[in-house]
Scaffold this motif. Structure first.
Motif, PDB file in Angstrom:
ATOM      1  N   GLY A  55       2.221   3.415  -5.223  1.00 41.87           N
ATOM      2  CA  GLY A  55       2.018   2.746  -6.505  1.00 41.87           C
ATOM      3  C   GLY A  55       3.017   3.224  -7.529  1.00 41.87           C
ATOM      4  O   GLY A  55       3.738   4.204  -7.314  1.00 41.87           O
ATOM      5  N   CYS A  59      -0.427   5.310 -11.739  1.00 42.99           N
ATOM      6  CA  CYS A  59      -1.468   4.495 -11.084  1.00 42.99           C
ATOM      7  C   CYS A  59      -2.639   5.341 -10.590  1.00 42.99           C
ATOM      8  O   CYS A  59      -3.665   4.788 -10.188  1.00 42.99           O
ATOM      9  N   ASP A 227      -3.191   0.613  -8.361  1.00 39.51           N
ATOM     10  CA  ASP A 227      -2.792   0.156  -9.691  1.00 39.51           C
ATOM     11  C   ASP A 227      -3.913   0.475 -10.664  1.00 39.51           C
ATOM     12  O   ASP A 227      -5.080   0.160 -10.406  1.00 39.51           O
TER      13      ASP A 227
END
Length: 380
Positions: A55, A59, A227
């Motif tokens: 990510g 994140c 995320d």
């Protein structure tokens, strides 16, 4: 039996309903003041798996790794390792070891003393320490450098010293936080395969944090795309690339072309999509359970698209436009085609031959075409 893509090894315990996860994050939340770094996350990792947390910065992937190592405490939820709840167990009592991006080697110690440091802290007898250090030096192919100091080594060699030190205590799980970030591109690529071979040889569970997509796709058995503190998709590299579950994953991993539109018809697992703007029709096979008139996106990778100066007679899906830009990359050429509705599409063509039968250049009219099963329909 056809496979979705190439298979690195026959290892998939996550597909076995009877298999028990080796590491289990259950409803983990981590807050720093008002900021939620990890948000009610649940995740399973299996024994002997090479697992990647992928990510963008911020994140939550490194926070998750640090909680597993014991350097951070979850605000809520629990972490299980081999069935044991890790709550209240300090880092030095956990059967895990963490290798940091900076390597954190002692500059005044030789390679062998760096590797032996943790073993001495545990009070291991000297004869056993010497034997274990020799094993680790052989494992990472640094026997000739045992008496050198870190500043006398290359970046790749320092990385292997840090790896040997992390493995010397024989942890059940090795945690790697951006382990190859300090290496140059070529050395990074070589080290990826060394880590894969080492992980399989030792039979350990590796959990790696990275923001490098290629690194995760190369090394990992499975990848968790993260995320804003959440896991968006967990799947094998092939599944992540070929069947992303959302626009976010499709756009985050690799290059993608997205056609936004609306379903105009469907039958027998085939759907027809009218794209926004120009209203071009796209036919898609194996689209899954899609209901009528849904607003969707059709996602297709650049290498799945053909480009030609005339419309292919056998093409089910073909759109016309103008060559907007060209990038020659040696092994492939990337064409950017501006369609008549204004959308720019990227097509990657492998340069398998030195001579091109149908050369295209800037400003040429061109057709892009693709098979009905070449892309995926995304509903979110």
């Amino acid at each position: 039996m056809k496979s979705l893509g190439s298979i690195r090894r026959q290892f998939s315990p996550w597909n076995d309903p009877q298999a028990k996860p080796y590491i289990r994050f259950e409803n983990i939340t981590k807050q720093f003041g008002e900021f939620i770094a990890v948000d009610n996350l649940s995740l399973s990792i299996f024994e002997r798996e090479f697992f990647a947390l992928l990510g963008a910065s911020g994140c939550g992937k490194s926070t998750l790794l640090r909680m597993l190592a014991g350097f951070e405490v979850p605000t809520s939820g629990r972490i299980l390792l081999d069935g044991q709840d890790l709550h209240g167990i300090p880092p030095y009592r956990r059967p895990v070891n963490m290798m940091f991006q900076s390597y954190a080697l002692f500059p005044h110690m030789s390679v062998e003393k760096n590797i032996a440091f943790g073993l001495k802290q545990e009070g291991m007898p000297k004869a056993e320490i010497d034997k274990r250090v020799a094993e680790m030096l052989k494992l990472v192919k640094l026997e000739r450098f045992a008496t050198r100091k870190p500043h006398q080594l290359s970046g790749g060699q320092r990385q292997r010293v840090a790896l040997a030190r992390s493995l010397a205590k024989r942890p059940k799980v090795l945690l790697l936080d951006e382990p190859l970030g300090a290496l140059d591109k070529k050395l990074r690529e070589e080290t990826q395969f060394e880590l894969m071979d080492l992980q399989e040889e030792l039979g350990l569970t590796f959990v790696v944090v990275t923001h490098d997509q290629e690194e995760a796709m190369t090394m990992a058995d499975r990848i968790a795309i993260m995320d804003k503190g959440e896991v968006i998709q967990v799947a094998t590299p092939t599944e992540i690339y070929e069947t992303p579950n959302s626009r976010f994953v499709a756009d985050f991993v690799g290059n993608i072309n997205l056609f936004e539109g609306r379903i105009t018809g469907h039958s027998d697992n085939v759907v027809h999509i009218a794209t926004n703007g120009g209203g071009a029709q796209i036919t898609v096979e194996n689209a899954g359970a899609i209901t009528g008139n849904d607003e969707v996106a059709f996602a297709i990778r650049p290498e799945k698209i053909r480009i030609s100066s005339t419309r292919p007679q056998d093409a089910v899906n073909a759109l016309e436009g103008e060559v907007f830009d060209i990038a020659y990359l040696g092994d492939m050429t990337v064409y950017y085609v501006k369609l008549d509705d204004g959308q720019i599409i990227r097509a990657s063509i492998l340069n398998a031959a030195r001579v091109i039968d149908d050369p295209l250049t800037w400003g040429d009219r061109a057709w892009i075409s693709f098979r009905p099963d070449a892309g995926v329909v995304l509903t979110r």
